[in-house]
Design a protein around this motif. Structure first.
Motif: not given
Lengths: 267, 267, 267
Positions: A55-61, A104-111, A164-165
């Protein structure tokens, strides 16, 4: 029998971020389903080579890609996309773009800001298979959006998504301590330190940027600002501090690794 | 000098399945030739990372992808595409889709039923080079089809293509014995056992699915139906039985390999 | 909020050759920026897997791809694309195609003749970031071209670009001595010996083509002209002499490597 699309084509722009790889049929299956449901749509791969389930790499990208796309683009997040009782499928509207994935938390890492709207997707899916939501749920949702229909027909509005912090740098009066969050194909090490954070602390003071074994005391504007083979620090196209070597591999030559600490000490 | 296509664009959907890889110029050469001959066509990569010369992998991949595409789509099979006296170039019409390739047995692996039509391609190719039929033969054939011309102008109708016997599971009264026909990027092991075959023998009996070293005694509907890290069996989006680990790599953690035997014993 | 492009879509064909890889967001960022500036454009990857900073591989790949594209196509060269005082950004018009990149010698490797026009690009870029010229300089240049505007508005016409001497074969009365300039995914070894050079010296004489350890004394027209597993020499789709094995890997089985000498001795 020919595919003569005499109707007006829909020029929806749809991106996909996945961990399917480029060898398997998964990507083609979703792209085919998109072209069947939305003739004329443009499909762009953000990446299909995200590390599996990462998820971290996906959201970074996706985070660094989506703002380049036209308003109204639809972004399918196919990493960890299975729904469960805890992780519903959601449609998120943010900055005039649409994002579809599992909550699953991924959106918290996107915006960085609160999204304009979040819809918990509740539609009948296209098949009896539950292992391929990108094709069987996200494609019909993308079709619904691109046809200009009311997105609230897709499910109930909800007020938040799972957080997701992200790894955030430690910031003190004379110190910023970040980590390497990504190594790209050139071996450049991208940190989680933003240009805004740096400027706020730097106040034009002298500083030293330290990796495990090396350091530099200036930030350049382009890789070619230092001679070939030399170490440099630059705020790259991500807006994040990068440690690199002009025409070389920082990863190998400086020994910087994913999750390494990067320190900036100010005088 | 600009590419102003004032004529009506042809929205043909064309897929390519190849073993060219994504590094070399081969894919771009064919895509450029397609855009030159069929302005406006949509080109989708089914895969360019098929193992070199591997007909089984090529047919597995296209077999699971093509039905997702719109009717009238044209599928170029660029694996083992050289023609010879024994292996003519053919156009196969099946399920309102068009398939172009060399008649080397690959079509026998793609379809379950008799195709609607088979044409032995007999056209003047675009260049004097005989090593690149995807560009020099298949592109003009795709152009002919997408212009709505009579496909029988491309060559003689023939009544059959070369067969290639796929690996089929052994089915007994209380036993199904299949093999692993594909390992995907997640390390999931896809077998050649179909859901229909399973249901016919199972008749709601208890059963055990056995790999070399492990077993499960139920089939779930989604990877997330078991806890993270646990083994599972699922009929995935291929309709075939898959051995997987939720969020993990069955290939590495269970030691399942390509061509391994998978047994299902029924009580 | 939807992306309803009611204006006439621009069907510009734009290719990208890069060393970004297919995992990172760089490709998607540029493709998104292109779709934002030039709605409806067709974007084709020539390759994103060029070895990092490798001008020879980049030029080999684009050189063999671009002529397949329609007239008026725009080709972005994203390898070594940073501008510097010595390496300006340039637009080159050649054979009714447009090429955008940094003037670092790469264009000298792409073309055989003098180009129609060279413009030193001098525009305000889209961002304050100097590390991503493909997005921030080349995309607006591509937009300018595809809108049919006068390309001389982009900067000053110049009369030449930097040269970079390609590896050329040594040609004597009874000998051609070339090198392997590329190994493709099949393990085929592509040399720098052209069919024209060969024909000029051969004059229908008998000859022997020698690698380090092996030799053949004929040139075939297709891989399948020799039995499976046998060595062959062929002028492939590049027009260059290739050493290959039918259905096998010349690289591994014959031990031919990048930059190996290939000799052709004539009787």
């Amino acid at each position: 029998m020919l595919n003569k699309n005499t109707h007006i084509l829909n020029e929806a722009v749809i991106t996909i971020t996945s961990d399917w790889g480029n060898r398997d049929y998964y990507r083609a299956a979703v792209e085919g389903a998109l072209l069947k449901r939305i003739p004329g749509c443009r499909i762009i791969a953000v990446s299909h080579e995200i590390s599996c389930f990462d998820m971290l790499e996906a959201s970074y990208t996706l985070r660094n890609a989506w703002q380049n796309f036209p308003d109204g683009s639809i972004h399918i997040m196919a990493v960890r996309s299975e729904a469960s009782i805890e992780h519903q499928h959601v449609l998120v509207v943010y900055g005039n773009h649409y994002f579809i994935g599992a909550d699953n938390g991924i959106f918290g890492l996107l915006f960085d800001e609160k999204p304009e709207k979040i819809i918990a997707i509740d539609i009948h899916q296209d098949s009896s298979v539950f292992t391929f939501p990108s094709r069987d749920v996200f494609v019909p949702v993308a079709a619904h959006i691109s046809e200009g229909k009311n997105i609230e027909e897709l499910g109930q509005v909800q007020t938040s998504f799972k957080e997701h912090i992200p790894y955030k740098p430690v910031i003190e009066k004379d110190l910023i301590k970040g980590i390497v969050i990504h190594i790209d194909r050139y071996g450049n090490a991208i940190t989680n330190i933003t240009q805004a954070q740096f400027k706020k602390i730097a106040k034009n003071r002298r500083f030293e940027i330290q990796t495990n074994r090396n350091s530099v005391n200036r930030v350049v504007e382009a890789y070619d600002d230092v001679p070939e083979g030399e170490m440099l620090a630059v705020f790259g196209s991500t807006g994040l501090l990068e440690i690199a070597i002009n025409q070389g591999r920082a990863k190998d030559l400086l020994g910087v690794k994913f999750k390494d600490t990067i320190r900036i000490e100010f005088e």
